[in-house]
Design an enzyme around this catalytic site. Structure first.
Site, PDB file in Angstrom:
ATOM      1  N   ASN A   1      35.783 -41.046  -1.609  1.00 46.47           N
ATOM      2  CA  ASN A   1      35.295 -42.301  -1.049  1.00 46.47           C
ATOM      3  C   ASN A   1      35.352 -43.552  -1.775  1.00 46.47           C
ATOM      4  O   ASN A   1      34.510 -43.575  -2.823  1.00 46.47           O
ATOM      5  CB  ASN A   1      33.753 -41.941  -0.529  1.00 46.47           C
ATOM      6  CG  ASN A   1      32.900 -43.290   0.159  1.00 46.47           C
ATOM      7  OD1 ASN A   1      33.789 -44.225   0.534  1.00 46.47           O
ATOM      8  ND2 ASN A   1      31.970 -43.167   0.320  1.00 46.47           N
ATOM      9  N   TRP A   2      36.174 -44.487  -1.536  1.00 49.31           N
ATOM     10  CA  TRP A   2      36.331 -45.657  -2.671  1.00 49.31           C
ATOM     11  C   TRP A   2      35.380 -46.761  -2.159  1.00 49.31           C
ATOM     12  O   TRP A   2      35.361 -47.781  -2.885  1.00 49.31           O
ATOM     13  CB  TRP A   2      37.894 -46.098  -2.369  1.00 49.31           C
ATOM     14  CG  TRP A   2      38.860 -45.278  -2.926  1.00 49.31           C
ATOM     15  CD1 TRP A   2      38.612 -44.227  -3.692  1.00 49.31           C
ATOM     16  CD2 TRP A   2      40.133 -45.550  -2.924  1.00 49.31           C
ATOM     17  NE1 TRP A   2      39.851 -43.554  -4.292  1.00 49.31           N
ATOM     18  CE2 TRP A   2      40.773 -44.578  -3.764  1.00 49.31           C
ATOM     19  CE3 TRP A   2      41.168 -46.526  -2.576  1.00 49.31           C
ATOM     20  CZ2 TRP A   2      42.255 -44.297  -3.962  1.00 49.31           C
ATOM     21  CZ3 TRP A   2      42.520 -46.336  -2.471  1.00 49.31           C
ATOM     22  CH2 TRP A   2      43.044 -45.375  -3.437  1.00 49.31           C
ATOM     23  N   LYS A   3      34.541 -46.561  -1.044  1.00 51.15           N
ATOM     24  CA  LYS A   3      33.643 -47.623  -0.772  1.00 51.15           C
ATOM     25  C   LYS A   3      34.298 -49.183  -0.896  1.00 51.15           C
ATOM     26  O   LYS A   3      35.534 -48.940  -0.371  1.00 51.15           O
ATOM     27  CB  LYS A   3      32.457 -47.670  -1.564  1.00 51.15           C
ATOM     28  CG  LYS A   3      31.806 -46.004  -1.711  1.00 51.15           C
ATOM     29  CD  LYS A   3      30.530 -45.891  -2.674  1.00 51.15           C
ATOM     30  CE  LYS A   3      30.086 -44.466  -2.460  1.00 51.15           C
ATOM     31  NZ  LYS A   3      28.876 -44.315  -3.008  1.00 51.15           N
TER      32      LYS A   3
ATOM     33  N   GLU B   1      24.661 -44.911   2.567  1.00 49.35           N
ATOM     34  CA  GLU B   1      24.643 -46.485   2.613  1.00 49.35           C
ATOM     35  C   GLU B   1      24.949 -46.922   3.832  1.00 49.35           C
ATOM     36  O   GLU B   1      24.220 -48.115   4.138  1.00 49.35           O
ATOM     37  CB  GLU B   1      25.907 -46.760   1.535  1.00 49.35           C
ATOM     38  CG  GLU B   1      25.772 -46.500   0.201  1.00 49.35           C
ATOM     39  CD  GLU B   1      26.846 -46.235  -0.678  1.00 49.35           C
ATOM     40  OE1 GLU B   1      27.957 -46.586  -0.185  1.00 49.35           O
ATOM     41  OE2 GLU B   1      26.765 -45.511  -1.746  1.00 49.35           O
TER      42      GLU B   1
ATOM     43  N   GLU C   1      25.017 -34.904   1.124  1.00 43.94           N
ATOM     44  CA  GLU C   1      24.998 -35.825   0.117  1.00 43.94           C
ATOM     45  C   GLU C   1      23.607 -36.087  -0.258  1.00 43.94           C
ATOM     46  O   GLU C   1      22.908 -37.114   0.420  1.00 43.94           O
ATOM     47  CB  GLU C   1      25.595 -37.195   0.241  1.00 43.94           C
ATOM     48  CG  GLU C   1      27.173 -36.822   0.496  1.00 43.94           C
ATOM     49  CD  GLU C   1      27.965 -38.043   0.175  1.00 43.94           C
ATOM     50  OE1 GLU C   1      28.831 -37.792  -0.819  1.00 43.94           O
ATOM     51  OE2 GLU C   1      27.638 -38.954   0.787  1.00 43.94           O
TER      52      GLU C   1
ATOM     53  N   GLY D   1      25.535 -41.916  -6.719  1.00 44.66           N
ATOM     54  CA  GLY D   1      25.651 -43.182  -7.491  1.00 44.66           C
ATOM     55  C   GLY D   1      24.701 -43.487  -8.883  1.00 44.66           C
ATOM     56  O   GLY D   1      24.548 -44.289  -9.373  1.00 44.66           O
TER      57      GLY D   1
ATOM     58  N   SER E   1      27.512 -37.886  -7.241  1.00 50.28           N
ATOM     59  CA  SER E   1      27.533 -38.111  -8.691  1.00 50.28           C
ATOM     60  C   SER E   1      28.443 -36.682  -9.261  1.00 50.28           C
ATOM     61  O   SER E   1      28.476 -36.010 -10.206  1.00 50.28           O
ATOM     62  CB  SER E   1      26.527 -37.864  -9.562  1.00 50.28           C
ATOM     63  OG  SER E   1      25.802 -39.102  -9.277  1.00 50.28           O
TER      64      SER E   1
ATOM     65  N   GLY F   1      32.509 -40.299  -4.902  1.00 54.08           N
ATOM     66  CA  GLY F   1      32.598 -41.863  -4.938  1.00 54.08           C
ATOM     67  C   GLY F   1      33.225 -42.207  -6.212  1.00 54.08           C
ATOM     68  O   GLY F   1      34.258 -42.447  -6.395  1.00 54.08           O
ATOM     69  N   GLY F   2      32.414 -42.705  -7.183  1.00 57.58           N
ATOM     70  CA  GLY F   2      32.858 -43.498  -8.371  1.00 57.58           C
ATOM     71  C   GLY F   2      33.995 -42.788  -8.879  1.00 57.58           C
ATOM     72  O   GLY F   2      34.756 -43.368  -9.405  1.00 57.58           O
TER      73      GLY F   2
HETATM   74  P1  PGA Z   1      29.184 -41.025  -6.233  1.00 61.57           P
HETATM   75  O1  PGA Z   1      29.330 -41.179  -4.452  1.00 61.57           O
HETATM   76  O2  PGA Z   1      29.919 -39.751  -6.275  1.00 61.57           O
HETATM   77  O3  PGA Z   1      29.337 -42.336  -6.644  1.00 61.57           O
HETATM   78  O4  PGA Z   1      27.847 -40.664  -6.405  1.00 61.57           O
HETATM   79  C1  PGA Z   1      29.195 -40.293  -3.654  1.00 61.57           C
HETATM   80  C2  PGA Z   1      29.321 -40.840  -2.178  1.00 61.57           C
HETATM   81  O5  PGA Z   1      28.547 -41.875  -1.748  1.00 61.57           O
HETATM   82  O6  PGA Z   1      29.949 -40.161  -1.216  1.00 61.57           O
END
Ligand code: PGA
Length: 250
Positions: free
Chosen positions: A9-11, A97, A167, A173, A213, A234-235
């Site tokens: 998920n690149w956001k 989010e 999640e 994050g 994470s 994510g990250g």
């Molecule tokens: P993260 O994000 O891996 O940066 O914690 C996960 C997500 O929001 O799907």
């Protein structure tokens, strides 16, 4: 057997050219005939280009959001049909989010899941408790409530096409990951709730992803748990080396 599903998920990150360059580099790092489903969720602007670059590679494309109506006067919104038209196969729904920063309620999320399924997209339905809820022993009741509302009145066939992403909000994050035991416990509970809403066969085949994470150093131990069928990253999905290592978990 559930095919492992690794989703990035690149956001709100990467321009079109950055996204295309990433897919080119990722393709080179993945072996032919990979036995894992790889999904990338770029921002809307990069969807057609990423879908084009990923065609024929086994890399699938997801959107990060959608609107529940098919079309109409909804300035700034994008429908499920439009996403399918630009090459998406999946769409994230109910990410924390979206819930916390954009006020999405359980009812809105339910409508989005329905809209995705009607357009032939597979929803990746995100659920999870926040820290206060975990610390007051409400994790299971929160997860059950989110699942029931999101999936209410769906046919068995629709549930079969859905992916769940557990999640925990406190792990997104933050660098703080759920332990493999905590993930397994939540995933097994989610599978039992799904079984009650469908049947054993459907719940037994439903991919349940862990997100929060995830990085190259913890993916192996998470994926070793029987009810962890994949990860939503994510990250660590923004860097091609790190995402490729996560895909190639051992
Ligand atoms: P993260 O994000 O891996 O940066 O914690 C996960 C997500 O929001 O799907």
């Amino acid at each position: 057997m559930i095919k492992p599903l690794i989703a990035g998920n690149w956001k709100m990150n990467k321009t079109v050219s950055e996204a295309v360059a990433f897919v080119k580099q990722l393709r080179e790092r993945l072996p032919a005939g990979l036995d894992r489903e790889v999904v990338i969720a770029p921002p809307y602007t990069a969807l057609p280009a990423v879908a084009g670059e990923a065609r024929g590679t086994g890399i699938r494309v997801a959107a990060q959001n959608l609107h529940w109506e098919e079309n109409g006067a909804f300035t700034g919104e994008v429908s499920a049909g439009m996403l399918a038209d630009c090459g998406c196969e999946y769409v994230l729904v109910g990410h924390s989010e979206r819930r916390t920063l954009f006020g999405e309620t359980g009812e809105v999320i339910h409508r989005k899941i329905r809209a995705a399924l009607s357009a032939g997209l597979k929803p990746i339905f995100c659920i999870g408790e926040n820290l206060a809820e975990r610390e007051s022993d409400k994790t299971f009741s929160i997860l059950e409530g989110q699942l029931k509302e999101g999936l209410k009145n769906l046919s068995f066939d629709d549930i079969r096409r859905t992916v769940i992403a557990y999640e925990p909000v406190w792990a997104i994050g933050t660098g703080r990951t759920a332990s493999p035991e905590q993930a397994q416990e939540a995933h097994a509970f989610i599978r039992r709730v799904i079984e009650k809403q469908s049947d054993e066969k459907i719940s037994g085949l439903l991919p349940i992803l862990y997100g929060g994470s995830v990085h190259p150093g913890n993916v192996d131990s998470l994926m070793a748990r029987p009810d962890v069928n994949g990860v939503l990253v994510g990250g660590a999905s923004l860097d091609v080396e790190s995402f490729a290592r996560i895909i190639m978990f051992k």
